[in-house]
Scaffold this active site. Structure first.
Site, PDB file in Angstrom:
ATOM      1  CG  HIS A 175      -1.930  -1.019   1.090  1.00 48.33           C
ATOM      2  ND1 HIS A 175      -2.573  -1.935   2.027  1.00 48.33           N
ATOM      3  CD2 HIS A 175      -2.743  -1.534   0.107  1.00 48.33           C
ATOM      4  CE1 HIS A 175      -3.255  -2.611   1.579  1.00 48.33           C
ATOM      5  NE2 HIS A 175      -3.466  -2.444   0.566  1.00 48.33           N
ATOM      6  CD  GLU A 178      -0.391   0.413   4.515  1.00 49.84           C
ATOM      7  OE1 GLU A 178       0.298  -0.729   4.275  1.00 49.84           O
ATOM      8  OE2 GLU A 178      -1.668   0.157   4.377  1.00 49.84           O
ATOM      9  NE  ARG A 233      -6.289   0.531   0.652  1.00 48.49           N
ATOM     10  CZ  ARG A 233      -6.096  -0.470   1.774  1.00 48.49           C
ATOM     11  NH1 ARG A 233      -5.402   0.164   2.484  1.00 48.49           N
ATOM     12  NH2 ARG A 233      -6.660  -1.374   1.632  1.00 48.49           N
ATOM     13  CG  HIS A 303       0.517  -3.957   5.307  1.00 51.59           C
ATOM     14  ND1 HIS A 303      -0.441  -4.033   4.300  1.00 51.59           N
ATOM     15  CD2 HIS A 303       0.813  -5.468   4.653  1.00 51.59           C
ATOM     16  CE1 HIS A 303      -0.723  -5.004   3.377  1.00 51.59           C
ATOM     17  NE2 HIS A 303       0.202  -5.864   3.579  1.00 51.59           N
ATOM     18  CD  GLU A 377      -1.841  -3.823   8.955  1.00 49.32           C
ATOM     19  OE1 GLU A 377      -1.307  -2.434   8.855  1.00 49.32           O
ATOM     20  OE2 GLU A 377      -2.467  -4.113   8.182  1.00 49.32           O
TER      21      GLU A 377
END
Length: 416
Positions: A175, A178, A233, A303, A377
């Site tokens: 993405h 990020e 994104r 991510h 994440e």
């Protein structure tokens, strides 16, 4: 004349850069069904950028909902929230200030730095210099080009061997916005090379296994976030029948494709694409992993944000066949990460831990037969969101390194 021309070029460059003055990021706390309906209605009627979860369809009771609201809609959004007694707070008071504030000490240097957010061109130059720095331990290969023709360059780390070695595949930057994710892949390569020979675990890993690192998967989107819109994104592909650009590459893999938590609307941030692997970037990665599936034993995708360590499945609430082992390894990796700065991660299967979402690369890799498949994440939990300051790159990468090394060591001892 030259000065005027230069000023003109600077003006054009600035004009192309999306600005976010007066825009805010809210955290909403829906506790009633009517709150969920309200958020979904809001998303249908005005332009709202969902930071977490990734779309209105994924909103449920009792999860925090982070949304970026353009300045022109602030008054109406505040009024609606207050009228409906929905608890909320402002996470980012002025998004433009946050965009500027993530870059420490003025503009980024023109040279590559591990504690700065490097542009795509800087990353490419860095890849080239790393690949030529130590041919015994590192090599590069292009696994294909992006929609706009940028090379997707993969680094292979590992002691050269006459026989084929088992491998780990890690990608960052699926993405575009990020930014902490590609920063980690670069940090990992630096650490692997600089500690080989002195760190017994890294030395053993690179002697016995190869690690494939794709520093930026969504190369077009990443470049676009640096040059045009920091909040972009998706990919940058064009499709017939719509003026909307791009698809979500992490909804584009053939794993329960477009069944849940993904959109068939090309204008959505979670658009699943016209078909599985419609996005050339997703297809290039899938093709490489398919070609090397006999040797790839683990898949790691990085991510941000939320501080989570997730594993399959995201496209179903059903548990993976090796759920117990995946959870044990995730909890061990999270504990290793926490040991450095006390940063707390939550571990678990994606659908149950956050929300169901189909078409993810980790689910796809697992279903292909890659037994150890994980999604990180990274920091934080919403104070800065996608705009994590550069001052946090080093600690974020240092702690994440411990978790990735934990997973790698486990895989190395449990080859299949």
């Amino acid at each position: 004349m030259k000065v005027l021309l230069l000023l003109g070029l600077v003006a054009v460059a600035l004009a192309d850069l999306t600005r976010f003055e007066g825009e805010k990021v809210f955290r909403l706390k829906p506790v009633l069904d009517k709150h969920v309906t309200l958020i979904k209605d809001l998303a249908d009627s005005i332009e709202v950028d969902f930071w977490r979860p990734e779309s209105a369809e994924l909103v449920t009771i009792d999860i925090d909902v982070d949304i970026h609201v353009p300045a022109m809609y602030l008054e109406i959004v505040s009024t609606i929230l207050n009228q409906n007694d929905m608890e909320h707070e402002v996470l980012i008071e002025d998004l433009q200030s946050a965009v500027e504030g993530q870059i420490d000490n003025g503009p980024s240097p023109r040279i590559h730095s591990y504690t700065k957010y490097n542009s795509f061109d800087q990353v490419q130059s860095w890849i080239n210099s790393m690949a030529s720095s130590n041919s015994d331990l590192i090599s590069k290969q292009t696994i294909g080009n992006s929609y706009e023709g940028r090379p997707m360059t993969l680094l292979k780390l590992g002691k050269k061997s006459s026989s084929t070695k088992p491998a780990i595949f890690m990608d960052c930057g699926i993405h575009a916005r990020e930014w902490i994710s590609p920063a980690f892949c670069q940090w990992f390569v630096k650490e692997a090379l600089s500690t080989y020979g002195s760190d017994s675990q890294m030395t053993s890993l690179l002697n016995e296994m190869d690690v494939y690192v794709l520093p930026v998967l969504n190369v077009d989107g990443y470049d676009y976030t640096h040059k045009s819109n920091r909040m972009w994104r998706k990919t940058r592909s064009r499709s017939s029948g719509t003026s909307c650009i791009g698809a979500d590459p992490n909804r584009n893999f053939d794993a329960g494709w477009c069944t849940v938590g993904a959109s068939s609307n090309p204008c959505s941030d979670t658009y699943c694409g016209s078909r599985p692997e419609s996005e050339i970037e997703a297809r290039n990665v899938a093709d490489f992993i398919r070609r090397n599936k006999s040797t790839i034993k683990a898949y790691i995708t990085v991510h941000s944000y939320s501080q989570l360590l997730l594993f399959p499945y995201a496209y179903t609430f059903g548990l993976a066949a090796t759920h117990g082992e995946l959870m044990k390894v995730a909890e061990g990796a999270s504990a290793a990460l926490r040991s450095l700065y006390g940063t707390r991660y939550t571990s678990g299967p994606a659908a149950a831990t956050i929300y169901p979402a189909a078409g993810g690369s980790d689910d796809w890799a697992y279903d292909l037969g890659v037994k150890y498949s994980y999604t990180f994440e990274l920091r934080d939990t919403g104070r800065y969101g996608f705009l994590l300051p550069e001052s946090q790159i080093k600690p974020t990468c240092e702690e994440t390194m411990l978790a990735v090394k934990y997973i790698a060591a486990y895989v190395q001892k449990n080859l299949y």
